[in-house]
Design a protein around this motif. Structure first.
Motif, mmCIF file in Angstrom:
data_model
loop_
_atom_site.group_PDB
_atom_site.id
_atom_site.type_symbol
_atom_site.label_atom_id
_atom_site.label_comp_id
_atom_site.label_asym_id
_atom_site.label_seq_id
_atom_site.Cartn_x
_atom_site.Cartn_y
_atom_site.Cartn_z
ATOM 1 N N TYR A 74 -12.468 -6.433 -24.988
ATOM 2 C CA TYR A 74 -13.884 -6.076 -24.970
ATOM 3 C C TYR A 74 -14.320 -5.468 -26.296
ATOM 4 N N ARG A 75 -15.369 -6.032 -26.858
ATOM 5 C CA ARG A 75 -15.979 -5.467 -28.068
ATOM 6 C C ARG A 75 -17.259 -4.710 -27.714
ATOM 7 N N THR A 76 -17.865 -5.090 -26.611
ATOM 8 C CA THR A 76 -19.076 -4.429 -26.126
ATOM 9 C C THR A 76 -18.925 -4.189 -24.637
ATOM 10 N N CYS A 77 -19.772 -3.329 -24.123
ATOM 11 C CA CYS A 77 -19.740 -3.046 -22.691
ATOM 12 C C CYS A 77 -20.339 -4.229 -21.927
ATOM 13 N N THR A 78 -19.642 -4.643 -20.901
ATOM 14 C CA THR A 78 -20.093 -5.754 -20.060
ATOM 15 C C THR A 78 -20.042 -5.295 -18.608
ATOM 16 N N PRO A 79 -20.651 -6.056 -17.708
ATOM 17 C CA PRO A 79 -20.512 -5.715 -16.291
ATOM 18 C C PRO A 79 -19.041 -5.675 -15.848
ATOM 19 N N ALA A 80 -18.233 -6.565 -16.401
ATOM 20 C CA ALA A 80 -16.800 -6.567 -16.062
ATOM 21 C C ALA A 80 -16.125 -5.284 -16.546
ATOM 22 N N ALA A 81 -16.494 -4.819 -17.733
ATOM 23 C CA ALA A 81 -15.921 -3.570 -18.254
ATOM 24 C C ALA A 81 -16.326 -2.401 -17.368
ATOM 25 N N ASN A 82 -17.563 -2.377 -16.930
ATOM 26 C CA ASN A 82 -18.010 -1.314 -16.026
ATOM 27 C C ASN A 82 -17.273 -1.362 -14.693
ATOM 28 N N LEU A 83 -16.986 -2.559 -14.218
ATOM 29 C CA LEU A 83 -16.224 -2.701 -12.980
ATOM 30 C C LEU A 83 -14.805 -2.145 -13.155
ATOM 31 N N VAL A 84 -14.178 -2.452 -14.290
ATOM 32 C CA VAL A 84 -12.839 -1.921 -14.573
ATOM 33 C C VAL A 84 -12.879 -0.401 -14.596
ATOM 34 N N VAL A 85 -13.893 0.166 -15.234
ATOM 35 C CA VAL A 85 -14.016 1.625 -15.298
ATOM 36 C C VAL A 85 -14.083 2.201 -13.895
ATOM 37 N N ARG A 86 -14.938 1.655 -13.060
ATOM 38 C CA ARG A 86 -15.066 2.172 -11.680
ATOM 39 C C ARG A 86 -13.749 2.070 -10.924
ATOM 40 N N ARG A 87 -13.089 0.942 -11.045
ATOM 41 C CA ARG A 87 -11.812 0.755 -10.338
ATOM 42 C C ARG A 87 -10.730 1.695 -10.864
ATOM 43 N N TYR A 88 -10.692 1.888 -12.180
ATOM 44 C CA TYR A 88 -9.683 2.764 -12.762
ATOM 45 C C TYR A 88 -9.940 4.227 -12.430
ATOM 46 N N LEU A 89 -11.194 4.608 -12.330
ATOM 47 C CA LEU A 89 -11.481 5.984 -11.914
ATOM 48 C C LEU A 89 -10.951 6.244 -10.508
ATOM 49 N N VAL A 90 -11.140 5.287 -9.634
ATOM 50 C CA VAL A 90 -10.648 5.427 -8.262
ATOM 51 C C VAL A 90 -9.122 5.400 -8.238
ATOM 52 N N GLU A 91 -8.522 4.435 -8.933
ATOM 53 C CA GLU A 91 -7.059 4.341 -8.951
ATOM 54 C C GLU A 91 -6.428 5.582 -9.573
ATOM 55 N N GLY A 92 -6.992 6.058 -10.674
ATOM 56 C CA GLY A 92 -6.469 7.260 -11.311
ATOM 57 C C GLY A 92 -6.565 8.475 -10.402
ATOM 58 N N ALA A 93 -7.692 8.601 -9.703
ATOM 59 C CA ALA A 93 -7.855 9.714 -8.762
ATOM 60 C C ALA A 93 -6.835 9.610 -7.630
ATOM 61 N N ASP A 94 -6.598 8.408 -7.141
ATOM 62 C CA ASP A 94 -5.611 8.209 -6.071
ATOM 63 C C ASP A 94 -4.205 8.583 -6.541
ATOM 64 N N ILE A 95 -3.831 8.128 -7.726
ATOM 65 C CA ILE A 95 -2.505 8.460 -8.266
ATOM 66 C C ILE A 95 -2.372 9.966 -8.430
ATOM 67 N N SER A 96 -3.383 10.592 -9.005
ATOM 68 C CA SER A 96 -3.344 12.045 -9.223
ATOM 69 C C SER A 96 -3.223 12.790 -7.903
ATOM 70 N N ARG A 97 -4.005 12.388 -6.942
ATOM 71 C CA ARG A 97 -3.978 13.039 -5.631
ATOM 72 C C ARG A 97 -2.608 12.873 -4.973
ATOM 73 N N ASN A 98 -2.050 11.665 -5.047
ATOM 74 C CA ASN A 98 -0.728 11.424 -4.458
ATOM 75 C C ASN A 98 0.363 12.231 -5.156
ATOM 76 N N LEU A 99 0.295 12.284 -6.481
ATOM 77 C CA LEU A 99 1.292 13.074 -7.221
ATOM 78 C C LEU A 99 1.235 14.543 -6.868
ATOM 79 N N THR A 100 0.034 15.091 -6.837
ATOM 80 C CA THR A 100 -0.068 16.520 -6.548
ATOM 81 C C THR A 100 0.295 16.836 -5.110
ATOM 82 N N SER A 101 -0.066 15.977 -4.177
ATOM 83 C CA SER A 101 0.268 16.268 -2.780
ATOM 84 C C SER A 101 1.767 16.111 -2.532
ATOM 85 N N ARG A 102 2.401 15.246 -3.285
ATOM 86 C CA ARG A 102 3.823 14.989 -3.060
ATOM 87 C C ARG A 102 4.741 15.894 -3.871
ATOM 88 N N TYR A 103 4.349 16.243 -5.087
ATOM 89 C CA TYR A 103 5.252 16.956 -5.977
ATOM 90 C C TYR A 103 4.794 18.346 -6.404
#
Length: 126
Positions: A95-124
């Motif tokens: 990506y050289r510019t922001c696209t709808p696909a880039a925004n979709l990746v951002v939204r998905r990664y925010l959710v995935e990152g939050a899930d990973i963080s939550r799982n790590l903290t609850s488990r460890y």
């Protein structure tokens, strides 16, 4: 929804526990999750920048906080940093510019990152 996921991700990153220093540079049972989280942070650092969110170094700073909290050494540290760079460079090549696909990746990664963080903290977390 996006703001909530972002808030959870940031809160969990701050709360990730520092692990005890290891005599040798052995892998922790959650290293794969940490590497994925680092890759997500790298991708967010790049994508949020091109999508005009004016967050500056926010995601790089979050990665630095993660490394400082975990205090990895040797190969573990190298792998975490390489994962961040892989996330950043992978999207920089696509990506050289922001696209709808880039925004979709951002939204998905925010959710995935939050899930990973939550799982790590609850488990460890202490």
């Amino acid at each position: 929804m996006l703001r909530r996921a972002l808030a959870v991700l940031l809160t969990c990153l701050i709360l990730l526990p520092a692990t005890a220093a290891r005599a040798e540079d052995e892998a922790a049972p959650f290293d794969a999750d940490l590497q994925r989280l680092a890759e997500i942070l790298g991708a967010l650092h790049y994508l949020r920048g091109i999508c005009g969110t004016n967050e500056g170094q926010k995601w790089r700073t979050q990665m630095q906080a993660l490394v400082e909290a975990e205090t990895p050494s040797g190969d573990r540290r190298t792998r975490m940093i390489a994962s961040f760079n892989r996330g950043y460079n992978g999207f920089q090549q696509t990506y050289r510019t922001c696209t709808p696909a880039a925004n979709l990746v951002v939204r998905r990664y925010l959710v995935e990152g939050a899930d990973i963080s939550r799982n790590l903290t609850s488990r460890y977390a202490n």
